[in-house]
Design a protein around this motif. Structure first.
Motif, PDB file in Angstrom:
ATOM      1  N   GLU A  55       0.846  -1.189   0.000  1.00 14.06           N
ATOM      2  CA  GLU A  55       0.000   0.000   0.000  1.00 14.06           C
ATOM      3  C   GLU A  55       0.884   1.241   0.000  1.00 14.06           C
ATOM      4  O   GLU A  55       2.080   1.162   0.262  1.00 14.06           O
ATOM      5  N   GLY A  56       0.266   2.383  -0.327  1.00 17.54           N
ATOM      6  CA  GLY A  56       0.975   3.655  -0.252  1.00 17.54           C
ATOM      7  C   GLY A  56       1.829   3.997  -1.456  1.00 17.54           C
ATOM      8  O   GLY A  56       2.648   4.912  -1.381  1.00 17.54           O
ATOM      9  N   GLU A  58       2.375   5.309  -5.489  1.00 17.85           N
ATOM     10  CA  GLU A  58       1.711   6.149  -6.483  1.00 17.85           C
ATOM     11  C   GLU A  58       1.034   5.217  -7.483  1.00 17.85           C
ATOM     12  O   GLU A  58       1.601   4.205  -7.878  1.00 17.85           O
ATOM     13  N   PRO A  59      -0.192   5.554  -7.904  1.00 11.24           N
ATOM     14  CA  PRO A  59      -0.863   4.716  -8.895  1.00 11.24           C
ATOM     15  C   PRO A  59      -0.021   4.584 -10.166  1.00 11.24           C
ATOM     16  O   PRO A  59       0.669   5.518 -10.563  1.00 11.24           O
ATOM     17  N   ASP A 110      -3.010   0.302  -7.929  1.00 14.99           N
ATOM     18  CA  ASP A 110      -4.313   0.809  -8.364  1.00 14.99           C
ATOM     19  C   ASP A 110      -4.484   2.270  -7.959  1.00 14.99           C
ATOM     20  O   ASP A 110      -3.571   2.885  -7.399  1.00 14.99           O
ATOM     21  N   ALA A 111      -5.661   2.832  -8.217  1.00 11.78           N
ATOM     22  CA  ALA A 111      -5.917   4.251  -7.942  1.00 11.78           C
ATOM     23  C   ALA A 111      -5.731   4.602  -6.473  1.00 11.78           C
ATOM     24  O   ALA A 111      -5.416   5.746  -6.130  1.00 11.78           O
ATOM     25  N   GLY A 112      -5.888   3.624  -5.578  1.00  9.44           N
ATOM     26  CA  GLY A 112      -5.697   3.844  -4.145  1.00  9.44           C
ATOM     27  C   GLY A 112      -4.277   3.555  -3.677  1.00  9.44           C
ATOM     28  O   GLY A 112      -3.995   3.604  -2.478  1.00  9.44           O
ATOM     29  N   GLY A 113      -3.356   3.229  -4.614  1.00 11.78           N
ATOM     30  CA  GLY A 113      -1.969   2.942  -4.254  1.00 11.78           C
ATOM     31  C   GLY A 113      -1.729   1.540  -3.741  1.00 11.78           C
ATOM     32  O   GLY A 113      -0.687   1.262  -3.156  1.00 11.78           O
ATOM     33  N   LEU A 114      -2.681   0.634  -3.971  1.00 12.34           N
ATOM     34  CA  LEU A 114      -2.567  -0.743  -3.486  1.00 12.34           C
ATOM     35  C   LEU A 114      -2.039  -1.670  -4.572  1.00 12.34           C
ATOM     36  O   LEU A 114      -2.358  -1.502  -5.747  1.00 12.34           O
TER      37      LEU A 114
END
Length: 194
Positions: A55-56, A58-59, A110-114
């Motif tokens: 996580e965290g 950049e997309p 992804d768009a959420g940085g995952l």
């Protein structure tokens, strides 16, 4: 009789605590020292499977490689050395003379940085051997800021190292070897790009 029962229980507890030599779970850290996910390594018949949960980021796409030392000194993680390359190959999954054994396909946040990815390191092992990822003090897994172009020498033009995790013989092992110099990633190249 009581002594025998206590001995059996202790032996069983010790056997249950032994680590599986065919799997490792690595904690991944960013340059600030925050844990941002895990990489799970599992021995397969044709190499080592790597499952990422991060996580965290950049997309977008990011490069990911196994590096030659189990060292993750921030903020640049250069202590990890160069890509894991015991065979002396060129860099890049698309290179006709490649690739390093430590080269992996790019991952996408992804768009959420995952990131939730399942990758394969062919011809490598967690057991003994020349291509062992835990030989000596082990290796590290590094995620880069940009995607790997699959061809450029020595590292795919993938930008800064932004995440790092240490892969060692023991999941509890967390000590670094001092005084090691990275190998020359271009020592086997016929031509070096400037």
């Amino acid at each position: 009789m009581r002594w025998v029962i206590v001995s059996i229980v202790l032996i069983l507890m010790t056997a249950c605590q032994q680590e599986d030599p065919k799997s490792r779970k690595v904690e991944m850290y960013n340059a600030s020292g925050d844990m941002v996910g895990t990489a799970s390594f599992n021995e397969q018949s044709d190499g080592v499977n790597v499952k990422l949960k991060l996580e965290g980021l950049e997309p977008g796409f990011h490069g990911i490689h196994i590096h030659e030392y189990a060292k993750c000194e921030g903020p640049d993680f250069k202590s990890a050395g160069n890509h894991f390359n015991p065979t002396g190959a060129e860099h890049g999954l698309m290179h006709p003379e490649g690739s390093h054994l430590g080269d992996l396909p790019n991952i996408e946040a992804d768009a959420g940085g995952l990131v939730d990815a399942d990758l394969m390191l062919p011809q490598t092992t967690l057991l003994d051997g020349k291509n062992s990822l835990i030989k000596g003090d082990g290796t590290s897994i590094i995620v880069t800021q940009d995607e790997d172009d699959g061809m450029s020498q020595p590292g795919g033009n993938s930008g800064q190292r932004i995440l790092c995790g240490k892969l060692t013989k023991s999941e509890a092992e967390d000590e670094d070897r001092e005084g090691e110099s990275p190998t020359d990633p271009t020592q086997y190249n016929d031509k070096q790009e400037e």
